[in-house]
Each structure stands twice: as structure tokens, then as C-alpha cells.
Design a protein around this motif. Structure first.
Motif, PDB file in Angstrom:
ATOM      1  N   VAL A 149     -40.349  18.819 -16.400  1.00 26.37           N
ATOM      2  CA  VAL A 149     -39.295  18.668 -15.396  1.00 26.37           C
ATOM      3  C   VAL A 149     -38.699  17.269 -15.470  1.00 26.37           C
ATOM      4  CG1 VAL A 149     -38.811  18.567 -12.928  1.00 26.37           C
ATOM      5  CG2 VAL A 149     -40.200  20.437 -13.862  1.00 26.37           C
ATOM      6  N   ALA A 150     -39.572  16.268 -15.608  1.00 28.16           N
ATOM      7  CA  ALA A 150     -39.088  14.888 -15.686  1.00 28.16           C
ATOM      8  C   ALA A 150     -38.202  14.684 -16.908  1.00 28.16           C
ATOM      9  CB  ALA A 150     -40.272  13.922 -15.720  1.00 28.16           C
ATOM     10  N   VAL A 151     -38.618  15.255 -18.029  1.00 28.42           N
ATOM     11  CA  VAL A 151     -37.799  15.126 -19.243  1.00 28.42           C
ATOM     12  C   VAL A 151     -36.445  15.805 -19.041  1.00 28.42           C
ATOM     13  CG1 VAL A 151     -37.613  15.862 -21.655  1.00 28.42           C
ATOM     14  CG2 VAL A 151     -39.767  14.893 -20.801  1.00 28.42           C
ATOM     15  N   ARG A 152     -36.509  17.012 -18.425  1.00 21.95           N
ATOM     16  CA  ARG A 152     -35.254  17.735 -18.194  1.00 21.95           C
ATOM     17  C   ARG A 152     -34.336  16.963 -17.260  1.00 21.95           C
ATOM     18  NH1 ARG A 152     -35.785  23.408 -15.383  1.00 21.95           N
ATOM     19  NH2 ARG A 152     -36.253  21.952 -13.677  1.00 21.95           N
ATOM     20  N   GLU A 153     -34.924  16.426 -16.181  1.00 22.81           N
ATOM     21  CA  GLU A 153     -34.103  15.646 -15.249  1.00 22.81           C
ATOM     22  C   GLU A 153     -33.570  14.375 -15.910  1.00 22.81           C
ATOM     23  OE1 GLU A 153     -33.031  16.501 -12.308  1.00 22.81           O
ATOM     24  OE2 GLU A 153     -34.054  18.454 -12.514  1.00 22.81           O
ATOM     25  N   ARG A 167     -32.829  14.042 -19.045  1.00 23.19           N
ATOM     26  CA  ARG A 167     -31.715  14.435 -19.906  1.00 23.19           C
ATOM     27  C   ARG A 167     -30.451  14.709 -19.076  1.00 23.19           C
ATOM     28  NH1 ARG A 167     -34.925  18.558 -23.996  1.00 23.19           N
ATOM     29  NH2 ARG A 167     -35.952  16.920 -25.251  1.00 23.19           N
ATOM     30  N   ARG A 168     -30.652  15.376 -17.929  1.00 25.27           N
ATOM     31  CA  ARG A 168     -29.495  15.623 -17.060  1.00 25.27           C
ATOM     32  C   ARG A 168     -28.857  14.302 -16.587  1.00 25.27           C
ATOM     33  NH1 ARG A 168     -31.505  20.598 -13.117  1.00 25.27           N
ATOM     34  NH2 ARG A 168     -31.435  22.251 -14.729  1.00 25.27           N
ATOM     35  N   ALA A 169     -29.732  13.369 -16.248  1.00 22.55           N
ATOM     36  CA  ALA A 169     -29.208  12.068 -15.803  1.00 22.55           C
ATOM     37  C   ALA A 169     -28.430  11.387 -16.926  1.00 22.55           C
ATOM     38  CB  ALA A 169     -30.349  11.176 -15.331  1.00 22.55           C
ATOM     39  N   ASP A 170     -28.968  11.472 -18.119  1.00 26.80           N
ATOM     40  CA  ASP A 170     -28.258  10.885 -19.264  1.00 26.80           C
ATOM     41  C   ASP A 170     -26.923  11.584 -19.483  1.00 26.80           C
ATOM     42  OD1 ASP A 170     -30.337   9.144 -19.676  1.00 26.80           O
ATOM     43  OD2 ASP A 170     -31.304  10.351 -21.249  1.00 26.80           O
ATOM     44  N   ASP A 171     -26.965  12.909 -19.350  1.00 24.14           N
ATOM     45  CA  ASP A 171     -25.703  13.656 -19.529  1.00 24.14           C
ATOM     46  C   ASP A 171     -24.678  13.246 -18.470  1.00 24.14           C
ATOM     47  OD1 ASP A 171     -26.817  14.948 -21.676  1.00 24.14           O
ATOM     48  OD2 ASP A 171     -27.363  16.761 -20.559  1.00 24.14           O
ATOM     49  N   ARG A 172     -25.146  13.087 -17.216  1.00 21.33           N
ATOM     50  CA  ARG A 172     -24.215  12.684 -16.154  1.00 21.33           C
ATOM     51  C   ARG A 172     -23.660  11.279 -16.411  1.00 21.33           C
ATOM     52  NH1 ARG A 172     -27.987  15.454 -12.767  1.00 21.33           N
ATOM     53  NH2 ARG A 172     -29.015  13.475 -12.287  1.00 21.33           N
ATOM     54  N   ALA A 173     -24.526  10.412 -16.887  1.00 20.74           N
ATOM     55  CA  ALA A 173     -24.081   9.045 -17.190  1.00 20.74           C
ATOM     56  C   ALA A 173     -23.036   9.049 -18.302  1.00 20.74           C
ATOM     57  CB  ALA A 173     -25.271   8.181 -17.571  1.00 20.74           C
ATOM     58  N   ASP A 174     -23.313   9.859 -19.324  1.00 20.15           N
ATOM     59  CA  ASP A 174     -22.341   9.951 -20.421  1.00 20.15           C
ATOM     60  C   ASP A 174     -21.005  10.510 -19.928  1.00 20.15           C
ATOM     61  OD1 ASP A 174     -24.256   8.954 -22.117  1.00 20.15           O
ATOM     62  OD2 ASP A 174     -24.870  10.919 -22.910  1.00 20.15           O
ATOM     63  N   GLU A 175     -21.106  11.509 -19.052  1.00 26.82           N
ATOM     64  CA  GLU A 175     -19.882  12.108 -18.514  1.00 26.82           C
ATOM     65  C   GLU A 175     -19.099  11.087 -17.698  1.00 26.82           C
ATOM     66  OE1 GLU A 175     -16.974  14.859 -17.893  1.00 26.82           O
ATOM     67  OE2 GLU A 175     -18.701  14.922 -19.257  1.00 26.82           O
ATOM     68  N   SER A 176     -19.801  10.325 -16.907  1.00 32.35           N
ATOM     69  CA  SER A 176     -19.138   9.287 -16.101  1.00 32.35           C
ATOM     70  C   SER A 176     -18.465   8.262 -16.995  1.00 32.35           C
ATOM     71  CB  SER A 176     -20.146   8.602 -15.174  1.00 32.35           C
ATOM     72  OG  SER A 176     -20.675   9.526 -14.258  1.00 32.35           O
TER      73      SER A 176
END
Length: 242
Positions: free
Chosen positions: A219-223, A225-234
């Protein structure tokens, strides 16, 4: 005899020394009271042994206390009668068959010795072990166990009247020790079973914990990755706005 003279013909007719010995023994046995005759057989057979050649029997000298107990009235009667007829030699503390030729020339005793040869071997070994145990102050390590105890107990079940006091005590102590060994083995088995159950429960708990840790890690790894994806999107959106 012819008067006071024993002729060669008379000697041969009497069967020689061996024939006379056999008749002497049979007459001595007949003089024993009927109730004490089984004790006479027990005593005589106990005093005989099998030599290196299984077909040869030899006499044994045994402590008097191993042959008859103080409370063995029939045994005492038989012992006194056999000694009086010179079939047994009895000293202050030992007894033996007076003539080894008796073992070969007396048909009745010969028949007793040929009966249950293997059982007599079991009894002889039991007697030797019991005497050693008694001499060693009843050391528990000298007791019978396993196959020897099983063989001796099986034989004694149908020959209990031939055992003396020490042999009976030795068998009883051996059986008691075997019962204790079995009880101790069962106790240890129960303890091992309980310990194994506790170990399995502990391992199951550890396994569940590991699964939980792995799930939490996933779960931590998935979260992450999601955080990284959101940062990249921003970052992309900011670049586009410029």
C-alpha cells in the motif's frame, strides 16, 4: 546279593551303579509327601543348567535362600527329604544336586529337564539378573526393560509358583519401572504436542504479521507512486501555465 556278597550277575541285573542311582532317586521322590512333590520338582529343576552343548545338563550350586524361602513349607519339606536321601547336598548357606549322574540316569528328572528348555533358560537368566540386582542394592539400572521384561513376564504368567522372593520382587520392580517409563514418555509426548501447538500458533501469528507488513508495504509503495504521479502532473500543469 547272595548273602553279603554282590555278584557280577547281580550287579548287572540291578542295572549297575546308574540303575541303582535311578531307583534310589525314584524311591526318595516317592517318600516325599504328595503336596510337596511339586516343590521337589521346582527345586531340582532350579539346580540344573544347560551347558555349552544344549543336550548336556549340569548341576548348579545356589544360595539356599534362592532355592527355598523361610515361608515355603512345602519347599522345606521337599528339601529335607531330598537331602536325607542324599539326592541333594545342603550346606549352611548353599545347595546342589549331589550326583551329576542323576541328571542323565533318573528318567523323571531327565523328563523335567527336557520339558520347556527355553523356559528354563528364561528362568535362569531371570534368576541371575535378580541376584545381581539384589547384590547391587536394587539398583534401578539393573531392572529388566523392553523385550527381556516381556519374555520374563510372559513366562512367569504360567510359572509363578517357581519364582522365589527375590525374582518376584525383581519382576514387580521391573514392571513398575516400565510403567513409570511409559507414563514419563506419555507426559513428554503431551508436552511436545502442546509445545508444537504453541509453536504453530506463534508461527501463524508471525505469518499473519508478515502478511500485514507486506500488505502495508504494498500500500505504501502504491501510495508513493500515486504521490509521484500527482507531483509529476502538477509540474506539467505549471509548465503549461507558463
Amino acid at each position: 546279593r547272595e548273602g553279603r556278597r554282590l555278584t557280577l550277575a547281580g550287579y548287572r541285573a540291578a542295572g549297575g551303579v546308574n540303575g541303582a542311582l535311578s531307583r534310589l532317586a525314584e524311591d526318595g521322590y516317592a517318600a516325599i509327601p504328595a503336596r510337596a512333590r511339586p516343590a521337589a520338582r521346582r527345586i531340582l529343576v532350579r539346580l540344573c543348567d544347560t551347558g555349552e552343548d544344549a543336550t548336556i545338563d549340569v548341576r548348579r550350586r545356589l544360595p539356599l535362600a534362592d532355592v527355598v524361602d523361610d515361608s515355603d513349607e512345602d519347599g522345606r519339606t521337599a528339601l529335607d527329604a531330598l537331602a536325607e536321601r542324599r539326592l541333594l547336598t545342603v550346606s549352611e548357606d548353599s545347595v546342589e544336586v549331589a550326583h551329576e549322574a542323576l541328571l542323565r540316569e533318573w528318567p523323571r528328572l531327565r523328563g523335567w529337564l527336557e520339558d520347556d528348555v527355553e523356559g528354563r533358560r528364561v528362568h535362569r537368566r531371570l534368576g541371575d539378573a535378580a541376584r545381581s540386582w539384589e547384590a547391587d542394592r536394587r539398583d534401578p539400572s539393573a531392572l529388566y526393560r523392553g523385550a527381556r521384561l516381556e519374555a520374563a513376564t510372559s513366562w512367569a504368567a504360567s510359572h509363578g509358583d517357581t519364582l522365589n522372593r527375590v525374582e518376584l520382587a525383581f519382576l514387580d520392580a521391573s514392571a513398575h519401572a516400565a510403567d513409570q517409563d511409559r507414563a514419563e514418555a506419555e507426559r513428554r509426548l503431551v508436552e511436545r504436542t502442546r509445545a508444537n501447538r504453541r509453536l504453530r500458533r506463534s508461527l501463524a501469528g508471525v505469518a499473519l504479521l508478515l502478511v500485514a507488513v507486506m500488505l502495508a508495504g504494498a500500500v505504501a509503495v502504491r501510495e508513493g507512486r500515486r504521490a509521484d504521479d500527482r507531483a509529476d502532473e502538477s509540474t506539467r500543469q505549471c509548465d503549461q501555465a507558463r
